[in-house]
Design an enzyme around this catalytic site. Sequence first.
Site, PDB file in Angstrom:
ATOM      1  N   CYS A 116       0.881  -1.170   0.000  1.00 52.82           N
ATOM      2  CA  CYS A 116       0.000   0.000   0.000  1.00 52.82           C
ATOM      3  C   CYS A 116       0.908   1.206   0.000  1.00 52.82           C
ATOM      4  CB  CYS A 116      -0.920   0.019   1.221  1.00 52.82           C
ATOM      5  SG  CYS A 116      -1.838   1.568   1.356  1.00 52.82           S
ATOM      6  N   CYS A 119      -0.577   4.331   2.305  1.00 53.96           N
ATOM      7  CA  CYS A 119      -0.625   4.253   3.780  1.00 53.96           C
ATOM      8  C   CYS A 119      -0.288   2.832   4.232  1.00 53.96           C
ATOM      9  CB  CYS A 119      -1.987   4.690   4.294  1.00 53.96           C
ATOM     10  SG  CYS A 119      -3.402   4.021   3.394  1.00 53.96           S
ATOM     11  N   SER A 120      -1.264   2.106   4.766  1.00 59.48           N
ATOM     12  CA  SER A 120      -0.979   0.749   5.243  1.00 59.48           C
ATOM     13  C   SER A 120      -2.199  -0.156   5.057  1.00 59.48           C
ATOM     14  CB  SER A 120      -0.545   0.776   6.708  1.00 59.48           C
ATOM     15  OG  SER A 120      -1.544   1.395   7.499  1.00 59.48           O
ATOM     16  N   CYS A 121      -2.938   0.011   3.941  1.00 62.30           N
ATOM     17  CA  CYS A 121      -4.058  -0.880   3.637  1.00 62.30           C
ATOM     18  C   CYS A 121      -3.541  -2.318   3.619  1.00 62.30           C
ATOM     19  CB  CYS A 121      -4.670  -0.549   2.278  1.00 62.30           C
ATOM     20  SG  CYS A 121      -5.376   1.112   2.211  1.00 62.30           S
TER      21      CYS A 121
END
Lengths: 217, 114
Positions: A116, A119-121
């Site tokens: 991702c 961000c941090s999906c």
Amino acid sequence: MPDHHHDHTHDHPHAEISQTERPGYYEIMETAVRELLIEKRLIGANEIRRQIEVLDSRTPALGAKVVARAWVDPAFRSRLLANGRAACEELGLSFYDDTGLIVLENTDTVHNLIVCTLCSCYPRPVLGLPPDWYKLKPYRARAVSEPRAVLAEFGTIIPDDVQIRVSDSTAMVRFLVLPRRPEGTEDYTEEQLTDLVTRDAMIGVVPVTLAAERTAP
Amino acid sequence: MDLSRTSADAATKVVLAQGEAPVFAPGERVRVLTRSPVGHYRVPIYLRGKSGVVESVIEPVGLDNEEEAYGRNAGMKRHYYRVALPMTEIWADYDGSPRDGLHIEVFETWLERI
């Protein structure tokens, strides 16, 4: 601590567990927003605690179960590849966050890698919280620009004739890699297969290997 | 008048709401728009202006995340498309197989047909 005899009497000094640094900008912002939401009765403290329990209950062991089932049950594998979320729900894995799930199958000609960049999906419903390196900028930037070099740093050398597909999760869909079933596991039970599947294999940075190979130098 | 035929025709003549049917189909060539919205966005900068092929239509339709971030939701549901872009299209000096690719879900409002 090899010399530490843990007799639980605790008559020795401990470093105090405390927060010594001042909270950062975003910590203060998070606290302020949370307190405001509770004060305005939009959410309650119990809802926050409950959601933490939901997140804590999700671990890579769930994803491993999905992978092992797909390896032993061709009909399930087909359903999983057609609709990842629906197939996981068959196994009792709920999706509390309204995300879809696309399961990407690794083959002898295709290797999938998940990132991702924004961000941090991450497929939290089936894998839990992402590892720290997944959230840090070096992985996020390099996975999409030099995936083969990143994979090599994880010890994964992908031959040139194998196509690399990097999936950048940014919106409503999350991804789970269905790794290749290792050779020599024909006689394994579903439970034994489950034990082989690691978090990193389901992100796509390593293949699934037999336990003996994993501990080898 | 054959009533059985009429009901069948009625079923095929429903008018779809705006955004209900996907605008792009798998296999179509598309370009990611070059826009620079202020605030929340879901299309990474490294892909803006890059071309690829629609791999699949993501169902069901979803809210426009960029609008949702500001609390504006009504009528904004459209499709996401899984788009495949060759790594060599994104990075001129890409080191790897020319068949290596980047796959990403892009909201309908960010794509144009080429």
